[in-house]
Structures are given as C-alpha cells and as structure tokens.
Design a protein around this motif. Structure first.
Motif, short mmCIF file in Angstrom:
data_model
loop_
_atom_site.label_atom_id
_atom_site.label_comp_id
_atom_site.label_asym_id
_atom_site.label_seq_id
_atom_site.Cartn_x
_atom_site.Cartn_y
_atom_site.Cartn_z
N ASN A 1 -6.93 2.05 -0.04
CA ASN A 1 -6.71 1.73 1.37
C ASN A 1 -6.66 0.21 1.62
O ASN A 1 -7.25 -0.29 2.59
CB ASN A 1 -7.81 2.36 2.25
CG ASN A 1 -7.76 3.87 2.26
OD1 ASN A 1 -6.82 4.49 1.74
ND2 ASN A 1 -8.78 4.49 2.84
N ASN B 1 -3.07 4.50 -1.81
CA ASN B 1 -2.84 4.27 -0.37
C ASN B 1 -2.96 2.78 -0.05
O ASN B 1 -3.80 2.35 0.75
CB ASN B 1 -3.84 5.08 0.47
CG ASN B 1 -3.67 6.56 0.27
OD1 ASN B 1 -4.16 7.12 -0.71
ND2 ASN B 1 -2.97 7.22 1.20
N ILE C 1 2.89 1.92 0.08
CA ILE C 1 3.84 1.43 1.08
C ILE C 1 4.34 0.09 0.58
O ILE C 1 3.57 -0.87 0.45
CB ILE C 1 3.19 1.28 2.46
CG1 ILE C 1 2.63 2.63 2.91
CG2 ILE C 1 4.16 0.71 3.48
CD1 ILE C 1 1.78 2.52 4.15
N LYS D 1 -2.32 5.08 7.50
CA LYS D 1 -1.74 5.35 6.19
C LYS D 1 -2.80 5.46 5.10
O LYS D 1 -2.48 5.61 3.92
CB LYS D 1 -0.75 4.24 5.80
CG LYS D 1 0.47 4.15 6.72
CD LYS D 1 1.28 5.41 6.72
CE LYS D 1 2.62 5.24 7.42
NZ LYS D 1 2.49 4.90 8.82
N ASP E 1 -6.71 3.40 8.98
CA ASP E 1 -5.75 2.33 8.74
C ASP E 1 -6.04 1.66 7.40
O ASP E 1 -7.17 1.72 6.89
CB ASP E 1 -5.82 1.27 9.84
CG ASP E 1 -5.53 1.83 11.21
OD1 ASP E 1 -4.89 2.90 11.29
OD2 ASP E 1 -5.94 1.20 12.20
#
Length: 508
Positions: free
Chosen positions: A392, A419, A450, A476, A497
């Motif tokens: 993350n 992620n 991403i 995400k 997030d």
C-alpha cells in the motif's frame, strides 16, 4: 604649448576642481531614508551568533552630507554590532562623521550575539536601535531579535587545545558520550521538551544505555554533527500525534540555523547513525530535516527497528540508508534526497506499509527507492536480501524511473510490491526484457501495481503529500495490510488509500 603656458593651465585646472562644491559636505539635516524602519533578526539561540542582516541608508538630497554619528542606542553595551561599508567603527557600535554623497547610499550590516538574560523576560525579545545623528535631526531604525534558551551538548576541550573525540573504526571524529550523570545537564540520555537542544559534534549513546526522547523534543545539530547509537545501545523516540502544522507533539531533528532562508537547505548536519550492533531501537512521530543522511541504519543485532509516523525531508544524500538492517516501517514519508529517498542496501530484511517515498531533487538522476544486495568493495561484497516488501505504498517523483533494483549473484534477492503506485516510465524500452521490472506479468513479485499514475500530492515543494479524492491512489490499497490510522491520526476507510495519508479535501 610653451612650458610657462602649460604650468598656467595646470594651475587653473587645479584651482577650479579644488574649489568644486561637490567635494565638500554639509551636516545631515535628518532627511535620511532607509530600506526598512525595523530590522527583525530571526530567532537565535542564547550566546550563538546570528546571520548578518542588511540595512540600506539613502541620501536622496542634492548635497554631499556628513552624518555626525551612527551608533547603537545601548552604545558599547549593546549586544548588536555593525559595520558600515566595511568600516568597523568603535567596537562595531559607534561611527562618527560618516560621509554620504548626494543621491548615494551606504550599507549597514548588523549581527548579534545575545544571552537569554539580556532579553525581556516576558517575551524573550532583545531590542536596540540604530541612531542616526541626534537632537532634532535624530532618526532611528529599530532592531529586534528573539532569543531562545537551549541546552548545549558538545565535546570537551582539553588544556592542550585538543577536543574530545569518538573512535570510529580506525578513525576518530569530534564527539562525546552522553552522560546520565552529567554535573551540568543531569541525565543527558533523557531528552525532554523543556528546552531545545543544540548538539556540536557527534553525541554517542554508550553501550548498554538507551537515549529516550519525549514528545515535543527539539534537537538542533550544528554542521558536521549528529547522533550515534553505539553497539548494544538503543534509541527510543516517543513522539505523538500533533493537531497542528507546528508538530507540537512530534520529535524534530533539524539544523541549528533558525533563519527562514535555511529552513529547506539540505546537508546542514550529519546523520542519526544506528551503528552495527545497536539494538531494540524504536522511532515514532519523528521529523528529520536538512541532514546529510536522515537515518543511517546498519545491522541491528538481529532486532527490528520500528519506524512509524516519520517524516524525512531534504537530505543531501539519503533519507534512510539501510545496510544489512531489519526495519519495519509504517506511515513513513520521505522527500528530496540527493541519491535516494530510501535505500535498502547490502541485503537485510525490510517491510514498509502505507508509506510515501517521493524524490523531487533538483537534478534528474535520483530515485525514490533503491534496493540492493551488495556494496562494491565490501567484504563480503554481497549479503542476503531476505525480504524487501512494500504494501500500500506510493513510489513517485520527478525522475522518469523512481525505483531501482540492483542485485548480484551469490546472495538472495527477495522483493515484493503489493498494491503500490510506482512511477517507472521505461524510457527507450531499456527495461522491457529485464526480469526484475515485469510489473504486470510477474505476480511473484508484483500484485495490483498502479503504474505511472499521478498521485496528485497537495504541495510537493512544501512537503505536503496529502491526497484528495481525485488521486489515483484513492481506495487502491489492500485491507490485508491496513494500518488503521494514517500519519495524521485520521481513520482509514476501506478499501484504504495508498501512501501515508487518508484522502481528504484539501484545505488552503
């Protein structure tokens, strides 16, 4: 021209020019103009010299003038000192008969070295004034300085002129061991928020001792200074969440230049060095600014360094440089480093969750994240990277590729990104066939990546890495890696997030 005529001509020229009125002056009439009517010398520590400030004095009249006196109001007892266009006057306090040509100006340079005892006890301001002339022609420019009291820690100076040093391998550096029974400061291993600390040289935590920093502590390091955690020693930084941008409850490490012009200057001091063999180190709510290396973390004797809710900005080399270390990082934000914001090198074991690694250094070859299992020339040259896990997280910046993986054969190199938003543009397709950068097909190392989306940080130059609802990082994250509160103490919602901040509408 005959000799007698030449002599006559020279005599006339000499007499004309020697009588010209623009080589004569008249007394000042009190009509001077100034670039400022008050000089605010920014905050200084007690007994530490300020920067030099400048006042420009204008004679806008048509006459060359003589200013009978320019002096400090407190005279020879003033804690301020001046120089006028290079002239020092009487102890830098009093100047007599200063000439200033018509339509011309002069510069006055002002400094101060004052003690907290000199300041007004109610507001800690030390004031004086520059007086131009006297009587009906008197003009004044005010001087104001805020004096901040501090605890000063520094190496001892011996009778033979040498200075206390610390052994670093075969070398020595200017430094000293913190003493829990110091006759002046008491327990130097217990840093409190009563007064800021100013450290000269490297302050070392001795073996089997722990340095503790309570919430709200401020430590300022002079040039070529820092903190060393020795073998079997520990550091515990116990900051807490702040409710304002003043970071009132966080521990802050910065340089000792308090002037605004130095607030964002990298490399003003050395590093916080957790040496090979230090152990049980914990860091929570720490802000580091303007160091050479923010945190230098080496082999931690098998223990994990917990780094949480920590911000590191403007490091001339690295934000965090880890070597064969073991780090668990949560809610970390790093920006602007001359080489890499985060460098996990020479193997080790690393886990970072909900962290933002950005690099907007003002040249083009720096990265946000560097991971490697070797150091050239070291013995041995390679060591096992048993884990480099990013969950993350945001890895971004101004360079085209903000992540570098450097590995050599002969040691493990295990990494995984889950992620994460990563900037990696693969210019000229030079990494197309490189097996380490297969973001979309290599599920053993990359999950839900991403790629090259703008996280839309609020204000990068001001190190504000908040995101709002339009960011590509919103929602995400994977809840399996959730850290419930973000770096500002806000509750994260599901799905979370990416990065250290839960999205919020930007406030001006």
């Amino acid at each position: 021209m005959r000799p007698i005529t030449l002599l006559f001509f020279i005599g006339i020229v000499f007499s004309v020019f020697s009588c010209r009125s623009d080589f004569e002056t008249i007394a000042s009439t009190g009509d001077l103009k100034f670039s400022r009517d008050t000089i605010y010398l920014d905050t200084v520590f007690t007994d530490i010299g300020s920067s030099t400030y400048r006042l420009k004095v204008y004679n806008k009249s048509k006459n060359d003038i003589t200013i009978p006196s320019i002096k400090l109001g407190k005279g020879l007892n003033s804690r301020y000192r001046m120089s006028l266009d290079g002239m020092q006057g009487k102890n830098g306090k009093i100047f007599n008969n200063v000439e200033l040509l018509a339509k011309d100006s002069l510069y006055i340079f002002i400094e101060t070295t004052a003690n907290i005892a000199d300041a007004n006890p109610t507001d800690f301001l030390y004031t004086d004034e520059i007086q131009f002339d006297s009587g009906k022609n008197l003009q004044k420019v005010e001087l104001v300085t805020l004096i901040q009291d501090a605890i000063f820690l520094f190496p001892k100076r011996f009778a033979d002129g040498t200075t206390e040093t610390l052994p670093i391998g075969k070398d020595k550096i200017d430094g000293f061991y913190l003493d829990e029974n110091d006759p002046v400061n008491g327990n130097e291993l217990q840093f409190t928020n009563d007064k800021p600390y100013v450290i000269y040289g490297y302050a070392a935590v001795p073996s089997n001792k722990t340095a503790t920093f309570e919430a709200g502590t401020r430590v300022h390091f002079h040039a070529n200074s820092g903190l060393i955690i020795a073998k079997d020693a520990s550091i515990n930084i116990n900051g807490t969440h702040s409710t304002t941008d003043r970071l009132e409850n966080e521990v802050v490490f910065d340089g000792d230049r308090l002037e605004p012009n130095f607030s964002e200057v990298p490399g003003q001091w050395g590093t916080i060095w957790l040496t090979d063999g230090s152990a049980n180190n914990t860091i929570n709510y720490l802000t580091i600014k303007n160091a050479t290396i923010g945190l230098l973390i080496q082999n931690n004797n098998g223990t994990t360094v917990a780094v949480k809710n920590t911000q590191i900005y403007n490091s001339s080399n690295y934000g965090i440089l880890a070597q064969t270390a073991k780090i668990k990082g949560e809610n970390i934000v790093i920006n602007n480093a001359g080489i890499a914001s985060l460098a996990c090198t020479y193997g080790g074991n690393y886990s970072f969750t909900h962290s933002t690694f950005n690099n907007n250094w003002n040249s083009s070859q720096q990265v946000a994240v560097l991971v490697s299992n070797y150091v050239l020339g070291a013995i041995p040259e390679v060591k096992d990277l048993t884990a480099a896990t990013f969950n993350n997280c945001i890895i971004y910046g101004s360079y085209s590729n903000e992540m570098t993986l450097n590995k050599k054969m002969g040691a493990a190199f295990k990494y995984q990104f889950n992620n994460c938003l990563i900037k990696f543009n693969n210019v000229s397709n030079q990494f197309t066939t490189n097996p380490d950068y297969q973001f979309t097909v290599d599920t053993a190392h990359y999950n839900a990546i991403i790629l090259n989306k703008n996280p839309k940080f609020f204000n990068i130059p001001k190190n504000k890495f908040n995101i709002d609802e339009t960011s590509a990082a919103v929602a995400k994250g994977n809840s399996a890696y959730l850290i419930p509160l973000d770096i500002r103490g806000n509750l994260r919602v599901l799905p979370p997030d990416l990065g250290a901040y839960q999205n919020r509408v930007f406030s001006k």
